[in-house]
Design an enzyme around this catalytic site. Structure first.
Site, short mmCIF file in Angstrom:
data_model
loop_
_atom_site.label_atom_id
_atom_site.label_comp_id
_atom_site.label_asym_id
_atom_site.label_seq_id
_atom_site.Cartn_x
_atom_site.Cartn_y
_atom_site.Cartn_z
N ILE A 18 -2.80 -8.00 0.95
CA ILE A 18 -4.03 -8.76 1.22
C ILE A 18 -5.16 -8.29 0.30
O ILE A 18 -5.92 -9.10 -0.24
CB ILE A 18 -4.45 -8.56 2.69
CG1 ILE A 18 -3.38 -9.08 3.65
CG2 ILE A 18 -5.79 -9.24 2.97
CD1 ILE A 18 -3.58 -8.64 5.11
N ASP A 37 -6.89 2.50 -4.75
CA ASP A 37 -5.64 2.59 -3.98
C ASP A 37 -5.02 3.98 -4.16
O ASP A 37 -5.20 4.63 -5.19
CB ASP A 37 -4.65 1.52 -4.49
CG ASP A 37 -3.57 1.20 -3.49
OD1 ASP A 37 -3.66 0.14 -2.85
OD2 ASP A 37 -2.63 2.02 -3.33
N SER A 142 -7.20 -5.97 12.94
CA SER A 142 -5.93 -6.63 13.23
C SER A 142 -6.01 -7.23 14.63
O SER A 142 -6.75 -6.73 15.48
CB SER A 142 -4.79 -5.59 13.20
OG SER A 142 -3.62 -6.13 13.78
N TYR A 155 -2.31 2.48 16.53
CA TYR A 155 -2.81 1.45 15.60
C TYR A 155 -3.78 0.50 16.31
O TYR A 155 -4.88 0.24 15.83
CB TYR A 155 -1.61 0.69 15.03
CG TYR A 155 -1.94 -0.42 14.07
CD1 TYR A 155 -2.54 -0.16 12.84
CD2 TYR A 155 -1.62 -1.74 14.36
CE1 TYR A 155 -2.83 -1.18 11.95
CE2 TYR A 155 -1.89 -2.77 13.48
CZ TYR A 155 -2.50 -2.48 12.27
OH TYR A 155 -2.78 -3.50 11.38
N LYS A 159 -7.78 0.17 15.52
CA LYS A 159 -8.39 -1.09 15.07
C LYS A 159 -9.48 -1.54 16.05
O LYS A 159 -10.51 -2.08 15.65
CB LYS A 159 -7.32 -2.17 14.91
CG LYS A 159 -6.35 -1.93 13.75
CD LYS A 159 -7.04 -1.83 12.40
CE LYS A 159 -6.08 -1.97 11.24
NZ LYS A 159 -6.70 -1.73 9.93
N ILE A 188 0.78 -11.40 8.41
CA ILE A 188 0.58 -11.89 7.05
C ILE A 188 1.76 -11.40 6.21
O ILE A 188 2.14 -10.23 6.28
CB ILE A 188 -0.74 -11.33 6.45
CG1 ILE A 188 -1.94 -11.75 7.30
CG2 ILE A 188 -0.90 -11.78 4.99
CD1 ILE A 188 -2.24 -13.22 7.37
N THR A 190 3.21 -9.73 3.72
CA THR A 190 2.93 -8.71 2.69
C THR A 190 4.10 -7.73 2.66
O THR A 190 4.93 -7.73 3.58
CB THR A 190 1.67 -7.90 3.05
OG1 THR A 190 1.90 -7.29 4.32
CG2 THR A 190 0.43 -8.75 3.10
N1 LIG Z 1 0.13 -7.54 6.65
C1 LIG Z 1 -0.19 -7.87 7.90
O1 LIG Z 1 0.54 -8.62 8.57
C2 LIG Z 1 -1.42 -7.32 8.55
C3 LIG Z 1 -1.76 -7.78 9.82
C4 LIG Z 1 -2.91 -7.28 10.43
C5 LIG Z 1 -3.69 -6.36 9.77
N2 LIG Z 1 -3.34 -5.91 8.53
C6 LIG Z 1 -4.20 -4.91 7.90
O2 LIG Z 1 -4.38 -5.22 6.53
C7 LIG Z 1 -4.60 -4.00 5.80
C8 LIG Z 1 -3.65 -3.81 4.64
O3 LIG Z 1 -2.50 -4.40 4.90
P1 LIG Z 1 -1.64 -5.08 3.74
O4 LIG Z 1 -0.74 -5.98 4.47
O5 LIG Z 1 -2.50 -5.60 2.65
O6 LIG Z 1 -0.80 -3.77 3.30
P2 LIG Z 1 -0.02 -3.37 1.98
O7 LIG Z 1 0.98 -2.38 2.40
O8 LIG Z 1 0.44 -4.57 1.24
O9 LIG Z 1 -1.13 -2.66 1.11
C9 LIG Z 1 -1.72 -1.49 1.56
C10 LIG Z 1 -2.23 -0.71 0.35
O10 LIG Z 1 -2.93 0.40 0.83
C11 LIG Z 1 -2.62 1.53 0.03
N3 LIG Z 1 -2.84 2.76 0.79
C12 LIG Z 1 -2.08 3.28 1.78
N4 LIG Z 1 -2.61 4.45 2.21
C13 LIG Z 1 -3.73 4.66 1.48
C14 LIG Z 1 -4.72 5.69 1.45
N5 LIG Z 1 -4.61 6.76 2.24
N6 LIG Z 1 -5.74 5.58 0.58
C15 LIG Z 1 -5.83 4.50 -0.25
N7 LIG Z 1 -4.93 3.51 -0.27
C16 LIG Z 1 -3.90 3.58 0.58
C17 LIG Z 1 -1.16 1.32 -0.33
O11 LIG Z 1 -0.81 2.06 -1.50
C18 LIG Z 1 -1.08 -0.19 -0.53
O12 LIG Z 1 -1.32 -0.57 -1.87
C19 LIG Z 1 -4.46 -2.88 6.81
O13 LIG Z 1 -5.73 -2.50 7.30
C20 LIG Z 1 -3.63 -3.51 7.91
O14 LIG Z 1 -3.81 -2.86 9.13
C21 LIG Z 1 -2.23 -6.37 7.91
#
Ligand SMILES: NC(=O)c1ccc[n+]([C@@H]2O[C@H](COP(=O)([O-])OP(=O)(O)OC[C@H]3O[C@@H](n4cnc5c(N)ncnc54)[C@H](O)[C@@H]3O)[C@@H](O)[C@H]2O)c1
Length: 262
Positions: A18, A37, A142, A155, A159, A188, A190
């Site tokens: 995202i 990142d 979330s 989690y 949140k 989402i 991802t």
């Molecule tokens: N994908 C979903 O379905 C979904 C649903 C609800 C909420 N979210 C929220 O969206 C956000 C990201 O999710 P995403 O789906 O884009 O994930 P993703 O795994 O695609 O990307 C997460 C990124 O964060 C980086 N990361 C991890 N730990 C880190 C740290 N300590 N410092 C800096 N960077 C770090 C990772 O290297 C990765 O590039 C989160 O807050 C997650 O809770 C995602």
């Protein structure tokens, strides 16, 4: 095209998923974006793929000095920060279980990764925003923070903390023209979702959405563009839920739909 002209943006966790989609959309709308990142190489790669107005940097949002370096870098490169997206989050679903089986070390880590990191980065960015006459903080939460579930209680609780923190930041810095809102994605598509959930579980989530869809990263990215832009200047302290209608429905709607289809 120019909804974010002259906006200086920092997005954590933006090398993939995202966050990357949001960075790409924001650059296309005229912003300059620091993609921060844990995976520094992936951040640099994403920035070079997105274009000249994106920069990449390594950061660990769990480490305050690393976050301070990220904020300093944004100010040095862009001259200030208008938008901070506290996007990193998550927990280890193998350790973040129901309350009785929850690994307490995972609880602590999850609180730091999701909630404390949001406090730390916001505190470091706020003085720059205030000095420049305002800004927008966007926290990624979330639907897990809106209601209980069978697993991942750390989690969900983390949140939920960020949802309330969003209101506190909005309240405490509104008079400085700093807005703070959250986006609450449902499922989402991802790498995080694909790696953690089997296909049947993803189909099951879809069956509980009002829309017959699983979201794409851009579905959240566009909401982040809106919250970053002056189009949302009258909105603060809110959580924008983008979940295909998961939480809009009565909890029995999905089973009713199945019964009616039979
Ligand atoms: N994908 C979903 O379905 C979904 C649903 C609800 C909420 N979210 C929220 O969206 C956000 C990201 O999710 P995403 O789906 O884009 O994930 P993703 O795994 O695609 O990307 C997460 C990124 O964060 C980086 N990361 C991890 N730990 C880190 C740290 N300590 N410092 C800096 N960077 C770090 C990772 O290297 C990765 O590039 C989160 O807050 C997650 O809770 C995602």
């Amino acid at each position: 095209m120019n909804r974010l002209q002259n906006k200086r943006v920092v997005i954590t966790g933006a090398a993939s998923g995202i966050g990357r989609a949001a960075a790409q959309l924001m650059v296309a709308e005229g912003a300059r974006v620091l993609i921060a990142d844990l995976n520094a190489d992936a951040a640099t790669r994403a920035a070079s793929e997105i274009g000249d107005n994106a920069l990449g940097i390594g950061v660990d949002v769990m480490d305050e000095s690393s976050v301070a370096t990220m904020i300093d870098h944004a100010v040095a490169e862009f001259g200030g920060i208008d938008v901070l997206c506290n996007h990193v989050g998550g927990s280890n679903p193998r350790k973040d279980l129901d309350l009785l089986r929850l690994d307490l070390a995972e609880w602590d880590k999850t609180m730091v990764l999701n909630a404390r990191s949001t406090v730390v980065a916001s505190r470091l960015a706020l003085p720059h925003m205030i000095a420049d006459g305002g800004g927008s903080i966007i926290n990624t939460v979330s639907v897990a923070g809106l209601a209980g579930d069978t697993l991942q209680c750390a989690y969900g609780a983390a949140k939920a903390a960020v949802i309330r923190l969003t209101q506190y930041i909005a309240t405490q810095y509104g008079r400085n023209n700093v807005r703070c809102n959250a986006v609450a994605p449902g499922a989402i598509m991802t790498p995080a979702l694909r790696d953690n959930l089997p296909a049947e579980a993803i189909d099951d989530i879809r069956s509980h959405n009002a829309l017959d869809l699983i979201g794409d990263p851009e579905d959240i990215g566009w909401a982040m563009v809106y919250l970053a832009s002056d189009e949302s200047r009258y909105m603060t302290g809110q959580t924008l839920v983008l979940d295909g209608g998961l939480t809009a429905q009565s909890p029995i709607a999905a089973s009713r739909r199945r019964l009616l289809d039979q």
